[in-house]
Design a protein around this motif. Sequence first.
Motif, short mmCIF file in Angstrom:
data_model
loop_
_atom_site.label_atom_id
_atom_site.label_comp_id
_atom_site.label_asym_id
_atom_site.label_seq_id
_atom_site.Cartn_x
_atom_site.Cartn_y
_atom_site.Cartn_z
N TYR A 47 0.84 -1.21 0.00
CA TYR A 47 0.00 0.00 0.00
C TYR A 47 0.87 1.25 0.00
CZ TYR A 47 -3.89 -3.11 0.90
OH TYR A 47 -4.84 -4.10 0.78
N GLY A 48 1.92 1.23 0.81
CA GLY A 48 2.83 2.36 0.83
C GLY A 48 3.58 2.53 -0.48
N ILE A 49 3.92 1.41 -1.13
CA ILE A 49 4.64 1.49 -2.40
C ILE A 49 3.77 2.12 -3.47
CG2 ILE A 49 5.66 0.11 -4.25
CD1 ILE A 49 6.53 -1.88 -2.03
N VAL A 50 2.52 1.68 -3.58
CA VAL A 50 1.61 2.25 -4.58
C VAL A 50 1.38 3.74 -4.31
CG1 VAL A 50 -0.74 2.19 -5.50
CG2 VAL A 50 0.49 0.06 -5.07
N GLU A 51 1.16 4.09 -3.04
CA GLU A 51 0.95 5.50 -2.70
C GLU A 51 2.21 6.32 -2.99
OE1 GLU A 51 -1.68 6.99 -2.06
OE2 GLU A 51 -3.00 5.99 -0.65
N TRP A 52 3.37 5.74 -2.73
CA TRP A 52 4.64 6.44 -2.98
C TRP A 52 4.78 6.77 -4.46
CZ3 TRP A 52 8.46 8.07 0.42
CH2 TRP A 52 9.63 8.50 -0.16
N LEU A 53 4.49 5.78 -5.31
CA LEU A 53 4.62 5.99 -6.75
C LEU A 53 3.59 7.02 -7.24
CD1 LEU A 53 5.19 2.31 -7.90
CD2 LEU A 53 6.88 4.14 -7.83
N THR A 54 2.40 6.97 -6.69
CA THR A 54 1.37 7.95 -7.07
C THR A 54 1.80 9.36 -6.68
OG1 THR A 54 -0.36 6.28 -6.75
CG2 THR A 54 -1.06 8.58 -6.82
N TRP A 55 2.37 9.48 -5.48
CA TRP A 55 2.80 10.80 -5.01
C TRP A 55 3.95 11.33 -5.86
CZ3 TRP A 55 0.80 14.31 -1.83
CH2 TRP A 55 1.61 15.38 -1.43
N GLN A 56 4.83 10.44 -6.33
CA GLN A 56 5.93 10.88 -7.18
C GLN A 56 5.42 11.55 -8.45
OE1 GLN A 56 9.26 10.72 -6.11
NE2 GLN A 56 8.06 10.21 -4.30
N GLY A 57 4.29 11.08 -8.95
CA GLY A 57 3.73 11.63 -10.17
C GLY A 57 2.87 12.86 -9.96
N LEU A 58 2.27 13.00 -8.77
CA LEU A 58 1.29 14.08 -8.56
C LEU A 58 1.61 14.98 -7.38
CD1 LEU A 58 -2.04 12.09 -9.16
CD2 LEU A 58 -0.90 13.65 -10.74
N GLY A 59 2.67 14.67 -6.63
CA GLY A 59 2.97 15.45 -5.43
C GLY A 59 3.14 16.93 -5.70
N ASP A 60 3.83 17.28 -6.79
CA ASP A 60 4.05 18.69 -7.09
C ASP A 60 2.74 19.38 -7.48
OD1 ASP A 60 4.00 17.14 -9.46
OD2 ASP A 60 4.96 18.75 -10.58
N VAL A 61 1.85 18.65 -8.16
CA VAL A 61 0.55 19.22 -8.54
C VAL A 61 -0.29 19.49 -7.29
CG1 VAL A 61 -1.60 18.80 -9.82
CG2 VAL A 61 0.58 18.03 -10.76
N ILE A 62 -0.26 18.54 -6.35
CA ILE A 62 -1.02 18.69 -5.11
C ILE A 62 -0.46 19.83 -4.27
CG2 ILE A 62 -1.59 17.56 -2.92
CD1 ILE A 62 -1.82 14.94 -4.52
N ASN A 63 0.85 19.94 -4.17
CA ASN A 63 1.44 21.02 -3.37
C ASN A 63 1.20 22.39 -4.01
OD1 ASN A 63 2.42 19.86 -1.00
ND2 ASN A 63 4.29 19.14 -2.00
N LYS A 64 1.13 22.44 -5.32
CA LYS A 64 0.77 23.68 -5.99
C LYS A 64 -0.66 24.07 -5.64
CE LYS A 64 0.63 25.90 -10.55
NZ LYS A 64 0.84 25.70 -12.03
#
Length: 791
Positions: free
Chosen positions: A264-281
């Motif tokens: 679960y952490g691995i899937v969430e980690w990979l998702t965050w790598q792709g969208l983390g900057d969009v979410i923080n913006k």
Amino acid sequence: MEKSQSSSPHTSPHDPNNQYDDVPPPPYHELEATEWSPLSRGDTGITHDGRIDIDLSSRLTKSLVKLVPNEDDQPTHDPSHRFTIQRAWNIRLNIVIQVVGSRGDVQPFIALGQELQKYGHRVRLATHNVFDSFVRESNLEFFPIGGDPKELMAYMVKNPGLIPSMKSLKEGDIQRKRTMISELLDGCWKSCVESDPQSEQPFVADAIIANPPSFAHIHCAQALGIPLHLMFTMPWSSTKAFPHPLANFKVGEIDPEKINHASYGIVEWLTWQGLGDVINKFRHSLDLEPVPTTVGPVLAEVLKIPFTYCWSPALVPKPMDWPSHIDVCGFFFRDPPPYNPPREIDAFLREGPPPVYIGFGSIVIEDPGKMTTSILEAVRMCGVRAIISKGWSNLGEGVSDTKDVLFIGDCPHEWLFQHVTAVVHHGGAGTAACGLRNACPTVVVPFFGDQPFWGEMIAAAGAGPKPVPHKLLTSQSLCEAISFCLAPEATTAARRICSQMVTENGVTAAVQSFHANLPFEAMHCDVTPNLPATWMYKKAPIKLSKLAAQTLIAKGVIGQNDITSHETNPVSIINTRWDPVTGVGSACTSIVSDMTSATKGMIVDPYTSIQHSTATTTITKNIATSTAKGIGKFNIALFKGTIVELPLAAAEGFRAIPKLYGEEVKQHEEVKDWSSGFRVAGKNFAHGMVDGVHGLVREPSEGLKSGGGLGLAKGVGKGTLGFLTKTTSAALGIVAYPGDGICKSIRHAAKSGTRKRIRIARMGEGDFLASKAHEEDMRVITKNFERLRGR
């Protein structure tokens, strides 16, 4: 027993004469991790479905496996109680339900919204624009958040395991998806604070319900200071019982249960790598601080956001390691809409034995012509009749109906599945639930997401064959799968599941779960107890609703400046440090990222200003302004990083080291402003120095008593290490915690735009409510307030 081929097409499979209706459901029980089969062994048998292959030797996997809690750390809960609290609910809330996905994702939340309305809540369903009429026809308020579900479905079919294919990269799918996510995030925020697009009635959310892919939920809830409740049709919370539905791995040297949990952490980690900057913006637009990379992927679990899973516990029971704020409530079924079938459907059903249903709903198939050919050939080989839903892919385009095959458009599954002998579909949770609820053996042809998971669960229950991934689908494999469903064993299993599901009411249970997890004491208004509190009276601890506050202001009892916003569920995101090395390393990465971004701004922003300017004086002015802003951001990043963030990371990292050898670390209060920063610094300094010196004596003494000479040596080592780490943390904290508090105070004062907009929106809704209130109600509000104030 197989369904009679001569039965009336209008006979429900669970009529009074059905022998399986009398079979009592099994008692609700919790799932032991060792009970799970086949998924607990990591052997799902699914290939070519695009799920994420977990490399058991990777650094990420090994790091996350170390964080899996031991058996002694597992939460315990009473299996006889489904929910944390059973209580009546009388506070009428503004609830926004945020849903991203297909029609099948939206439909369960329509049922939920209708149930919530029975409690007097005002319910707004915020989803894609194309579902406007679908939502409004269900008598729910609709708010458009943008995004094209067809495009999302097409992307997911091509990239079912989240990792983009080369084809998607070449075709620009990734950038389009990121742009769409930005649009959805903005739309979700607007759904919390903007008036109804049709009636223009003001609306500010008091609580949020969302499915995880809407992404904006936690951030909107934090900005508003209101409760959030996540609901979903697929597992999204870490458990040892089974892996994440998007994860795929082979059993190796690592304990499968630990890999299940870590997946679960691995899937969430990979998702965050792709969208983390969009979410923080997006967070920046709400005046919220960016979420650290170490926290973003596990934010919902760290904050213990209440979670309700809308599937039947008869099919997938609640795992034992899920805590009490996670519930499994049953599938969500809406009240069947009134439906009179078109003449051609009615005639087809009457003219022969019950057909097989085949359809893939909102799935956008790359080659619908080839799929149609395979389906028709399989139907011919099986010798069955079939109703084929055209769906978003328009299956059967250019193909004529025959006496054994009928192509149809949109038709409610609740009605149609009562009249078919088996169903073939993509494995969406809603469609799977509807098929099982009508005792239909099921073939799942998964494309992405949770679809393989539900196919496996149906197969494990015996109500269908192993799922057939769409890339492996042929006329032969489909014919074999349909034949499996027509066998007596599959029909018996489907009816058994149906008999259990008819005793459940997932929507009612989910609403109970939602109410049980709300902070009741913080939410009710002290003057109008049936309305939620939004304001706090500054001169006395009196919570006020929007209506109460505006009534008192209108009557001249209080002024606008006498009230301040009341957060019913404040959210704080803390960047936990495990040790000084990783803590400082993470801080350095963040500082370099901020400085790089500022440097980029110094170069790009002036160039952009030239493109948007015409006059020479304007160009010069814009260049100077853009450059100055960039230099300012660079200096702030450098100063804050070296003076505050690095010392803070080191102080917290050294403070956490005693955890590594089993010592409990005393928690300090959260640093919210300059005053709390100085308090934490003082207490941490005193505790660190005293406990560090005391440990030099205590640890050797205790070691000698328990282990003799060897224990004494270990005690000396622990005492020395504790002295060094605790006193170092104490010294660094003298600078770090006040600095952190001062920065937060400055940020709070400077970043006030969102808070002001929320205040204006809430007062606007209060004005509207007060304008509709009866004079007698306003007198009661004034009287209750004066009594509480002590006059």
